[in-house]
Design a protein around this motif. Sequence first.
Motif, PDB file in Angstrom:
ATOM      1  N   ALA A 182      14.240   1.692 -17.745  1.00 34.93           N
ATOM      2  CA  ALA A 182      13.172   2.200 -16.889  1.00 34.93           C
ATOM      3  C   ALA A 182      13.635   2.401 -15.453  1.00 34.93           C
ATOM      4  N   GLU A 183      14.936   2.398 -15.240  1.00 38.88           N
ATOM      5  CA  GLU A 183      15.438   2.511 -13.867  1.00 38.88           C
ATOM      6  C   GLU A 183      15.232   3.904 -13.276  1.00 38.88           C
ATOM      7  N   GLN A 184      14.825   4.851 -14.094  1.00 38.41           N
ATOM      8  CA  GLN A 184      14.493   6.180 -13.562  1.00 38.41           C
ATOM      9  C   GLN A 184      13.320   6.104 -12.600  1.00 38.41           C
ATOM     10  N   TYR A 185      12.498   5.048 -12.728  1.00 35.62           N
ATOM     11  CA  TYR A 185      11.339   4.899 -11.851  1.00 35.62           C
ATOM     12  C   TYR A 185      11.712   4.365 -10.471  1.00 35.62           C
ATOM     13  N   LEU A 186      12.996   4.286 -10.196  1.00 37.17           N
ATOM     14  CA  LEU A 186      13.474   3.985  -8.847  1.00 37.17           C
ATOM     15  C   LEU A 186      13.811   5.267  -8.082  1.00 37.17           C
ATOM     16  N   GLU A 187      13.830   6.387  -8.783  1.00 30.20           N
ATOM     17  CA  GLU A 187      14.175   7.653  -8.159  1.00 30.20           C
ATOM     18  C   GLU A 187      12.945   8.253  -7.480  1.00 30.20           C
ATOM     19  N   SER A 188      13.138   8.692  -6.242  1.00 32.02           N
ATOM     20  CA  SER A 188      12.003   9.212  -5.471  1.00 32.02           C
ATOM     21  C   SER A 188      11.406  10.462  -6.110  1.00 32.02           C
ATOM     22  N   TRP A 189      12.244  11.331  -6.714  1.00 29.78           N
ATOM     23  CA  TRP A 189      11.727  12.552  -7.340  1.00 29.78           C
ATOM     24  C   TRP A 189      10.821  12.238  -8.515  1.00 29.78           C
ATOM     25  N   LYS A 190      11.178  11.178  -9.260  1.00 29.99           N
ATOM     26  CA  LYS A 190      10.369  10.784 -10.413  1.00 29.99           C
ATOM     27  C   LYS A 190       9.026  10.226  -9.954  1.00 29.99           C
ATOM     28  N   LEU A 191       9.061   9.365  -8.952  1.00 29.08           N
ATOM     29  CA  LEU A 191       7.824   8.751  -8.466  1.00 29.08           C
ATOM     30  C   LEU A 191       6.903   9.790  -7.833  1.00 29.08           C
ATOM     31  N   SER A 192       7.475  10.690  -7.024  1.00 27.21           N
ATOM     32  CA  SER A 192       6.635  11.707  -6.377  1.00 27.21           C
ATOM     33  C   SER A 192       6.036  12.658  -7.417  1.00 27.21           C
ATOM     34  N   ARG A 224       6.894   8.954   3.845  1.00 28.03           N
ATOM     35  CA  ARG A 224       6.491  10.262   3.307  1.00 28.03           C
ATOM     36  C   ARG A 224       5.217  10.105   2.492  1.00 28.03           C
ATOM     37  N   VAL A 225       4.212  10.891   2.819  1.00 31.23           N
ATOM     38  CA  VAL A 225       2.954  10.859   2.060  1.00 31.23           C
ATOM     39  C   VAL A 225       3.131  11.689   0.798  1.00 31.23           C
ATOM     40  N   LEU A 226       2.883  11.082  -0.359  1.00 34.13           N
ATOM     41  CA  LEU A 226       3.154  11.733  -1.641  1.00 34.13           C
ATOM     42  C   LEU A 226       1.977  12.539  -2.177  1.00 34.13           C
ATOM     43  N   ASN A 227       0.779  12.227  -1.739  1.00 28.80           N
ATOM     44  CA  ASN A 227      -0.397  12.907  -2.305  1.00 28.80           C
ATOM     45  C   ASN A 227      -1.061  13.791  -1.271  1.00 28.80           C
ATOM     46  N   SER A 228      -1.714  14.861  -1.775  1.00 26.65           N
ATOM     47  CA  SER A 228      -2.355  15.812  -0.868  1.00 26.65           C
ATOM     48  C   SER A 228      -3.677  15.286  -0.335  1.00 26.65           C
ATOM     49  N   GLN A 229      -4.367  14.450  -1.103  1.00 27.13           N
ATOM     50  CA  GLN A 229      -5.671  13.879  -0.760  1.00 27.13           C
ATOM     51  C   GLN A 229      -6.752  14.953  -0.639  1.00 27.13           C
ATOM     52  N   LYS A 230      -6.455  16.190  -1.067  1.00 29.48           N
ATOM     53  CA  LYS A 230      -7.403  17.287  -0.921  1.00 29.48           C
ATOM     54  C   LYS A 230      -7.988  17.671  -2.272  1.00 29.48           C
ATOM     55  N   ALA A 231      -9.051  17.039  -2.632  1.00 29.23           N
ATOM     56  CA  ALA A 231      -9.747  17.387  -3.875  1.00 29.23           C
ATOM     57  C   ALA A 231     -10.650  18.583  -3.574  1.00 29.23           C
ATOM     58  N   ILE A 232     -10.150  19.767  -3.874  1.00 34.43           N
ATOM     59  CA  ILE A 232     -10.842  20.990  -3.473  1.00 34.43           C
ATOM     60  C   ILE A 232     -12.233  21.079  -4.087  1.00 34.43           C
ATOM     61  N   TRP A 233     -12.410  20.491  -5.263  1.00 34.51           N
ATOM     62  CA  TRP A 233     -13.702  20.589  -5.947  1.00 34.51           C
ATOM     63  C   TRP A 233     -14.781  19.727  -5.288  1.00 34.51           C
ATOM     64  N   LEU A 234     -14.386  18.814  -4.404  1.00 36.44           N
ATOM     65  CA  LEU A 234     -15.361  17.971  -3.715  1.00 36.44           C
ATOM     66  C   LEU A 234     -15.819  18.582  -2.387  1.00 36.44           C
ATOM     67  N   ARG A 235     -15.195  19.679  -1.995  1.00 31.57           N
ATOM     68  CA  ARG A 235     -15.535  20.318  -0.727  1.00 31.57           C
ATOM     69  C   ARG A 235     -16.595  21.404  -0.933  1.00 31.57           C
ATOM     70  N   LYS A 236     -17.255  21.771   0.156  1.00 33.25           N
ATOM     71  CA  LYS A 236     -18.245  22.838   0.101  1.00 33.25           C
ATOM     72  C   LYS A 236     -17.527  24.184  -0.060  1.00 33.25           C
ATOM     73  N   PRO A 237     -18.067  25.090  -0.870  1.00 35.28           N
ATOM     74  CA  PRO A 237     -17.421  26.400  -1.050  1.00 35.28           C
ATOM     75  C   PRO A 237     -17.174  27.127   0.276  1.00 35.28           C
ATOM     76  N   SER A 238     -18.083  26.943   1.227  1.00 37.65           N
ATOM     77  CA  SER A 238     -17.937  27.630   2.512  1.00 37.65           C
ATOM     78  C   SER A 238     -16.725  27.132   3.301  1.00 37.65           C
ATOM     79  N   GLU A 239     -16.227  25.949   2.947  1.00 39.19           N
ATOM     80  CA  GLU A 239     -15.097  25.367   3.660  1.00 39.19           C
ATOM     81  C   GLU A 239     -13.752  25.704   3.009  1.00 39.19           C
TER      82      GLU A 239
END
Length: 629
Positions: A182-192, A224-239
């Motif tokens: 399971a040492e592949q889970y030490l690689e940054s590309w795998k985790l991201s 480095r922030v790995l996630n976008s945190q932007k759930a587009i479906w939770l936003r108003k369509p106008s935004e």
Amino acid sequence: MMGETREFKTEVRQLLDLMIHSLYSNRDIFLRELVANAADAIDKARFESLTHPEMAKKWEIRITPDKKAKTLTISDNGIGMTQDEVVENIGTIAKSGTRAFLKLLEEQGSKKEELPELIGQFGVGFYSAFMVAGEVVIVTKKAGSDAPAVRWSSRGEGEYELDSAEKSEPGTEITLHLKEDAEQYLESWKLSGIIHKYSDFIEYPIVMPEVKVNEDKTETVTDRVLNSQKAIWLRKPSEITEEEYKSFYSHLSNFGGTEYLKAIHLSAEGTSEFKALLFLPKQAPFNLLMPDLQKRGLQLYVRRVFITDECKELIPDYLRFVCGVVDSNDLPLNVSREILQENPQLARIEKAVTAKVLSELKKLLETDREAYAGFFREFGRIFKEGLHTDFTNAEKLKDLVMYESMNTEPGKMITLAEYVAAMPESQKEIYYITGEKRESVASSPALEYFRSKGYDVLFMTDPIDDWIMQQMFQYRKKNFKSIAKGDFEVEGAADMLKAAQEKFAGLVEFLKKALGDKVGEVRFSARLTDSPCCLITEGNALSPHLERLFKAMHQEIPESKRILELNPKHPLIEAMFELSKQSDKAPELEMYAKVLFDQALLTEGSPLPDPAAFAREVTNLLLKGISGK
């Protein structure tokens, strides 16, 4: 607290073995589970900070791989746990701290809408860590409590160790001592990659240290922030910008490209709370009719955490071209989160999603006819499956289907409502004909009477139409009637047909004998005005088009005998009748009978049983006509 060793409170060895080796089909899931638990812990702390402002802080989840130590650490600055809570929530399998937390808040009188929306109501996600770790160590400190920090560790073999620990800030830190495979889970590309797939829309930043080697060979460590945190479906369509829609559609769809026809937002509250963002595609992919190659269903998230990208239970199969996301706040899942429970909420979500899609299609038909017609040309044959399978929405679907017709130019389609509105007052039924393509049905002799009366006939040329029309009986109290099936009655024609049957009785008997088992009956009909004959199917029998489809799929079906209908006013019938009176012309008349039958097959688009024999017979007829013999 002195270090101590305890046993789990369940049948530990067997159950832990199940958890570690059998519960999940994908080892990557462990990171999703631990990140989701960390988000739950922050949710709890943030909720507490509403009444205890001193607890508020910059919330974050941190992932730290250590290649030298071969460890992976997932930490959060959330609520943390006391020793008793560790024993209660970690020491007992399937004991969910989140569920207990919600229950406690409800008992205290908190309103449901005030409670944090938590996803960790599953109880065993933590134990997925043992899929990749030989040992798991937890160090945790409870926020807002004077209780000391606690260290919990286990190798997943039925026992765990408890001890005191040093931890200055509240929160939880989970360290996985990874197995060799399971040492592949030490690689940054795998985790991201895992975070991007499963946890991209978690609302708290998921950070990981990134080491940069400078020119002087010194190292600089940045987060480095790995996630976008932007759930587009939770936003108003106008935004949401058009570029954001296109980017998200490209991320979701199996159709390729960024062009879509329409974006549909849906927000439901009450018995089942969820939000959805759905897309109607513009063009059908090459594999639309290849179920083994095409993904079906919507992406399912629970509290922004990705669960599956093929949740078939969320949308009916006839809308499988729709792609999108459903994010539920309270959908119960089974312990692994990989398989949905059979739950009434699923049916309620599917019902709401289906109603919304059909409503938006109706609006599109009314406001942008050209765009809707383009959509229906691409996906109509799939969409029409609902006429056979979705009895609840059958009338809505009938309003949305489109067909070409005898009175429309090639390529132009009309709705059933438009067909009914254009019916002459004397027309009582909705007439249709099925076939492989417009060219073949448009030349059918069965159309002649309807053309003469000014009645329109729907051309149903999708392979599925024959199947659907076996149970689509009415639309707006008008019965559907196939013009190539069953008896056909014309007002005032009964006496004429009776007289023809009596006059040409000898010819009819001769044709029956000459054609043998090729036909079930020979009779006269008023449905023909220009052609000498046509072939008709009994009302309950399969149409020749449907028979050919079944044979192409190697399905064994009983052969149905056709009805040969004759036009009593056609000069060819009169000439054949005169010839039948001459006994020495029987062989010649038999050849004419076979050519007549084959001609009827050709005009309806059916293949000839013996094309070579037909060519010889036509050649003989041509020779005779030219030579005058």
